[in-house]
Design an enzyme around this catalytic site. Structure first.
Site, PDB file in Angstrom:
ATOM      1  CE  LYS A  98     -31.357 -60.121  93.833  1.00  0.00           C
ATOM      2  NZ  LYS A  98     -30.288 -59.482  92.994  1.00  0.00           N
ATOM      3  CD  GLU A 135     -34.389 -54.833  78.529  1.00  0.00           C
ATOM      4  OE1 GLU A 135     -33.887 -55.723  77.798  1.00  0.00           O
ATOM      5  OE2 GLU A 135     -33.721 -54.055  79.218  1.00  0.00           O
TER       6      GLU A 135
END
Length: 546
Positions: free
Chosen positions: A237, A313
């Site tokens: 995505k 992250e």
């Protein structure tokens, strides 16, 4: 190649549009009244931080791919919906892009599942997978100009940065992981008793990868590279702000020989496409890069569905520590780069600049002078250091934080305002006399705002640097190896740069402590995010040895 003339890709636009004027008016309205804060300024020349913002340069590249990429084919969204992707220099629409949602994610996951269970990708020899990845890296390198132009147009980062730094690193990352593909193996494990024990390192299956808007292709390579090298299939995505470059290079990947269904790309929004991918019961592994707040949502959706493992992250508020023995001129330049690179839109930006009291005043004056020299303008122009922020939302957020810094008593040394009358340009901004409890010192601003704080000794700065929920990175500037070693071990972060910053090599792992994430990307550590370990135990009869 990137070294070819930029003029082959760009030309001057002949006129501005009404949409640009409207965007500029909306942006200007977010500034509020800065006049009442003039008493906090110290001799700021607001015009000295930029090149003139002239008519924007128009990239001479055709937008070829705006549909979803599912099972090797570009297709419209099932709903038929599209959304605009905007030029940050003007706010104008670049293209209408297919808006994927739950139904499209389901189709993409089904294609990835079929490619993994029935297709050739996981059953290929690792060497064959490696060759396809190397072919892709070669194609990407040949198309550096076009890809860099798309990245700059959609994101606003300087073209020279994209073409000369980022795209070569993307190429290097895919070559690095292509090299790992046929070197992934398990172990033979000695065990008590008459048993042969081995471990297998196996791909998860279908992996869901969600990338951010600040470094679209860099993060594409950090995730897609190891996922494919390990034999997984992918549903990617893109960020809704920057969908174009990922679609373009994914087509190149298929041109390089990637089988259908192995890499699927869905453009769309987080609450729809992102949530559908995070909560999908047939996705076996998830990797997300973005804000800490969104990371919590992604992790919760993964846990509530099939408890899929998640690599995160996330955000940061990284300290950059300038010690009393520092060469101030070098420290100023490094701290400047650590904060302002990529318009300040870096998760690991050195956004808390701690400076020892003995060199503080000198550092502040030189940091101000450097910010005033920073060249801001159309990112397609040669020599530009800083382009516009990504969009109006981020633009307004940054200006809000600047107002907060002024109102809370920090000294505005330079910048602080919009640059020009159109687009999302912000002057490089420097604050001194910043206190730890000010919002500009605690929150991730994600913009060109440097906060300079004073400290007395190492014990104090260690305690203050660690007093944050983030733990992504840190910078240390000192000539003393004992000081460097002390700080390296004391700072609770995933990366410490000593007398350097933002060194990103394919082999160097990256990730955070605390609320800056979990897991690691890049290097050999990045492989473990896309592999499961299986133990295989077989009885032995009358073995010659154990």
């Amino acid at each position: 190649m990137a070294t070819r003339r930029l003029s082959s890709l760009i030309s001057l636009s002949s006129s501005s549009s009404a949409a640009a004027a409207a965007a500029a008016a909306a942006a200007a309205s977010s500034l509020g009244s800065f006049g009442r804060f003039s008493c906090w300024r110290r001799g700021i020349n607001s015009l000295s931080t930029s090149a003139a913002i002239d008519e924007p340069i128009s990239p001479s590249i055709q937008i070829q791919h705006t549909q979803l990429l599912i099972n090797g084919q570009f297709v419209d969204a099932a709903s038929g919906k599209t959304f605009p992707t905007l030029d940050p220099r003007t706010g104008n629409v670049i293209a209408q892009v297919a808006e994927g949602d739950v139904q499209d994610v389901n189709l993409a996951v089904a294609a990835a599942r079929k490619a993994f269970d029935e297709g050739p990708w996981p059953k290929m020899t690792a060497y064959e997978r490696s060759r396809i990845m190397l072919n892709f890296a070669d194609l990407l390198e040949k198309h550096t100009e076009e890809v860099a132009a798309l990245e700059t147009w959609d994101n606003g980062k300087p073209y020279e940065q994209a073409a000369n730094i980022e795209i070569p690193k993307v190429v290097r990352m895919f070559r690095y992981y292509a090299g790992w593909a046929d070197k992934i193996h398990g172990l033979t494990v000695p065990a008590d008793g008459q048993h042969h024990v081995q471990t297998l390192h196996e791909p998860y299956g279908v992996t869901g990868l969600i990338i951010p808007w600040n470094f679209p292709l860099m993060l594409y390579s950090w995730k897609v590279g190891p996922a494919l090298a390990c034999g997984n299939t992918v549903v990617l995505k893109t960020a809704e702000q920057t969908p174009l470059s990922a679609l373009y290079v994914s087509k190149l990947f298929h041109d390089a020989g990637l089988p259908p269904g192995v890499l699927n790309v869905v453009s769309g929004f987080g609450p729809t496409a992102g949530a559908a991918l995070s909560s999908h019961m047939d996705v076996n592994k998830l990797s997300f890069t973005g804000s800490t707040a969104t990371g919590k949502i992604v992790l919760a959706l993964a846990a509530k569905s099939n408890l899929k493992p998640v690599t995160l992250e996330l955000g940061g508020k990284s300290p950059f520590i300038v010690c009393k023995d520092a060469d101030v001129d070098k420290a100023v330049e490094l701290a400047h780069s650590a904060l302002f690179f990529n318009q300040g839109q870096c998760c690991c930006a050195g956004s808390r600049t701690f400076v020892h009291e003995s060199v503080y005043d000198e550092f502040v004056e030189k940091a101000k002078a450097r910010a005033l020299k920073r060249v801001v303008g159309d990112p397609f122009k040669k020599g530009i250091e800083q382009g516009p922020q990504i969009d109006n939302e981020q633009f307004k957020k940054i200006l809000k934080y600047i107002r907060s810094g002024i109102e809370s008593g920090a000294t505005l040394e330079s910048g602080g305002e919009q640059l020009g009358s159109k687009g999302y340009y912000i002057q490089p901004t420097v604050f001194s006399n910043v206190k730890d409890d000010m919002l500009i010192a605690t929150d991730e601003i994600f913009g060109p705002v440097q906060s300079i704080l004073k400290f007395k000794d190492l014990e104090e700065v260690i305690q203050r640097a660690n007093e944050t929920s983030y733990g992504l990175a840190a910078g240390v500037f000192t000539q003393n190896i004992e000081t460097a070693n002390n700080l390296t071990r004391a700072l609770r972060v995933g990366t410490v740069w000593i007398n350097c910053y933002d060194i990103f090599d394919a082999a160097i792992p990256f990730g955070g402590f605390k609320m800056s994430g979990q897991g690691r990307e890049k290097g050999i550590y990045g492989l473990s995010s896309y592999l499961q370990v299986k133990a295989v135990v077989t009885p032995l009869k009358n073995p010659a040895w154990l």
